[in-house]
Design a protein around this motif. Sequence first.
Motif, mmCIF file in Angstrom:
data_model
loop_
_atom_site.group_PDB
_atom_site.id
_atom_site.type_symbol
_atom_site.label_atom_id
_atom_site.label_comp_id
_atom_site.label_asym_id
_atom_site.label_seq_id
_atom_site.Cartn_x
_atom_site.Cartn_y
_atom_site.Cartn_z
ATOM 1 N N PHE A 43 -2.229 -53.691 38.688
ATOM 2 C CA PHE A 43 -1.158 -54.686 38.821
ATOM 3 C C PHE A 43 -0.885 -55.440 37.521
ATOM 4 C CE2 PHE A 43 -0.282 -55.590 43.492
ATOM 5 C CZ PHE A 43 -0.791 -54.375 43.927
ATOM 6 N N VAL A 101 -3.516 -60.111 42.389
ATOM 7 C CA VAL A 101 -3.373 -61.158 43.398
ATOM 8 C C VAL A 101 -4.726 -61.784 43.732
ATOM 9 C CG1 VAL A 101 -2.517 -61.610 45.739
ATOM 10 C CG2 VAL A 101 -1.405 -59.880 44.310
ATOM 11 N N ILE A 105 -7.518 -63.295 46.107
ATOM 12 C CA ILE A 105 -7.942 -63.247 47.507
ATOM 13 C C ILE A 105 -9.156 -64.170 47.640
ATOM 14 C CG2 ILE A 105 -8.528 -61.764 49.477
ATOM 15 C CD1 ILE A 105 -6.021 -60.735 48.229
ATOM 16 N N GLU A 115 2.823 -61.347 51.535
ATOM 17 C CA GLU A 115 3.140 -59.938 51.357
ATOM 18 C C GLU A 115 2.380 -59.390 50.145
ATOM 19 O OE1 GLU A 115 7.190 -58.750 49.975
ATOM 20 O OE2 GLU A 115 7.400 -58.117 52.066
ATOM 21 N N GLU A 116 2.285 -60.226 49.099
ATOM 22 C CA GLU A 116 1.625 -59.747 47.877
ATOM 23 C C GLU A 116 0.137 -59.503 48.112
ATOM 24 O OE1 GLU A 116 3.015 -58.724 45.047
ATOM 25 O OE2 GLU A 116 4.974 -59.174 45.904
ATOM 26 N N GLN A 117 -0.509 -60.404 48.872
ATOM 27 C CA GLN A 117 -1.939 -60.210 49.165
ATOM 28 C C GLN A 117 -2.148 -58.927 49.967
ATOM 29 O OE1 GLN A 117 -2.987 -63.967 51.083
ATOM 30 N NE2 GLN A 117 -4.349 -64.428 49.367
ATOM 31 N N PHE A 174 -0.152 -56.333 50.135
ATOM 32 C CA PHE A 174 0.169 -55.178 49.306
ATOM 33 C C PHE A 174 -0.996 -54.847 48.374
ATOM 34 C CE2 PHE A 174 2.266 -53.529 45.326
ATOM 35 C CZ PHE A 174 2.473 -52.246 45.812
ATOM 36 N N TYR A 175 -1.564 -55.905 47.821
ATOM 37 C CA TYR A 175 -2.679 -55.698 46.886
ATOM 38 C C TYR A 175 -3.846 -54.990 47.576
ATOM 39 C CZ TYR A 175 -5.909 -56.850 43.061
ATOM 40 O OH TYR A 175 -6.791 -56.795 42.010
#
Lengths: 270, 471
Positions: free
Chosen positions: A96, A100, A102, B418-420, B422-423
């Motif tokens: 990416f 992102v 988490i 959505e990004e989490q 998708f990741y």
Amino acid sequence: MSSEPMSDTHILKIESLEAKVATENLDILNGVNLEIGKGEVHAIMGPNGSGKSTLAKILAGHPSYEATAGRVLFKGQNLFELDVDERSRAGIFLAFQYPVEIPGVSIANFLRTALQAHLVDEEELDIFEFTDMLTERMSMLEMDISFAERHVNDGFSGGEKKRNEILQMAVLRPTLAVMDETDSGLDIDALKIVANGVNKLTEEDPEMSILLITHYQRLLNYIKPDFVHVMVDGRLVRSGGPEIALELEKDGYKNWKDSGAVSSGVPKTA
Amino acid sequence: MPQNETIRDLQLDEYKYNFVTDAEPVYRARKGLSEEVVREISAYKEEPEWMLDSRLKALQVYESKPMPTWGGDLSELDAVLDEIYFYVRPQDRMEHSWEDVPEEIKDTFEKLGIPEAERKVLAGVGAQYESEMVYHSLREEWEKQGVIFDSIEDGLKNHPDLFREYFGTIIPTQDNKFAAMNAAVWSGGSFVYIPPGVHLDTPLQAYFRVNQERMGQFERTLIICDEGASAHYIEGCTAPVYSTESFHSGVIEIVVKKNARFRYTTIQNWSNNMYNLVTQRAVVHEGANMEWLDGNLGSKLTMKYPSCYLVGEGAHGEILSIAYSGDGQHQDTGGKVVHVAPHTTSSIISKSISKGHGRSTYRGLCKVHKGAHHARSNVECDALLINDTSRTDTYPYIEIEEDDANVGHEASVSRIGEEQLFYLTSRGISEEEAMAMIVRGFIEPIAKELPLEYAVELNRLIELEMEGSVG
């Protein structure tokens, strides 16, 4: 190479691909053609807004983008028939541009879950084997093992986030790694570390194919591409060897923005 | 019910003991709440006069107080209360059978891997089962140290003076309508006393207590942790508790004396028809430390705000809570910290998850009284919304009467992005597993404080809850 059947050499085949943002009617990709062979390193360069990252996201299956025409074959299979997770299990990896966060999920736990998902026929991942493997991968990438206990990208520096992407790639061992602006936001030291990691992985597995997406030439000083393509306005307007990158570095993208100059067909890579 | 019954026996023949209830003369309490019901309870328990008087007084208080309107929707509660039995004798309990237990509950037991015998207890169709060996060796050890761990009824019988000294002093009858109701009709619960300087390494688990009324709707627990002592008490479990009754109103009173440390952990998962209105409060003395770890799942409406009254200099109170609101559920939870003495410190961390049409409300109070100089308090509440239809509200009340108080409040609301998703899915993880992973990560700061087996159960339960949340 040309004497072999295409399906044996081409890992990825993109044909006349058009795509848009799912919620809008604006086309971003306007007929992309690209073939990537086993073990090849391709770089797509282009100005901001040319559609480079959209291509990366379409390949991985990002829900915000939608292919409107053309097709993509991955190992001969129609990629658009696969969900995001299925594409990963089939061997596509997207590094990416903006990894992102988490919170609360450790990297070790995340990687174990991902690797378990990649196993077929309900095979159970052995936790000790996994730990050994993770330790080995991290030492190859010169990462401290304590990094695995941190929460995924939570509070990471830009460099740490990108290294975490390479670690995931090292653990999942994809057939095709799509690296979306992996160099963005990195200082030169961090860039070298990340590029070294990628190079180690390609040395280890010469059959792994790589698609590098970048705005700047500097990444290509450290990861040597076999082919360089220039993307402008959602099309690949020129393809060739590494020398193209150097030309771009010298002259910039301005010559390519005049789309009249490149209206005559789309170059082939091989 | 024979006391030596084992899990194995229950598994061999689930209806083996049904004759016991058949043989008993049938006693039916009246539906609804009345003086007569209260007298019957007290008489049945053979209570001293003062306790009967206390119950009757509480009934008056209950009747004089209006139904609260500030929290969750209680507009239908009166009708519910008219229909319930406020007291059912233990031997009359087993009136419904395993067949009556809803499929979804059985299904959850199955998926959680709850042992057969335990399922029946949880579903209210079997007797309390006890893990005798474990329990007895622990109990012997505790007794040697002077620890009292009894049912509340036995506490009153066997330790009348100690009981009377503290009962109703932490949460007086007048405190609120449901505390008054509990004071009138309480039944079941624990009585715990930890002598000065005694440190218990093994948590006291209500699970082990021999008491047929553990699942009581009006449980009452009284805990006294004496000077310099430390202990951890665990109530509940993550499996759904099924009851044909739809109302639960407990009262938990805790005294933590000078330099003592006490932690109370409760995880409750009620069936979806349940109104769960609980008052739990600790009075924390000089240099003492109190921690509430509170997990709420299930129920139709839960209203529960564990509180710490910091009455001694340097006292510390901590409240960690997790609420999970599924479709049609409302968790109105949070915590209260009241600083009365100087140099007292407190912290509230509240995490809520709302799914489908679920709603989570954080409602908290931080009060610093005049004289509680140099008080410090920090409140953090985070809400996670799974769907567009999920809802969350935050009501943090702060009242400060000292200029030098240091009170912080942080609130956040996030959606599973959505990004989490998708990741995580781009790494080969299924969407369902990805969602569960995000939720587990969200509650991790609290789950890591739980004993391992509870944390594992909680995670499994959340995975189950997340099933079907992917369109």
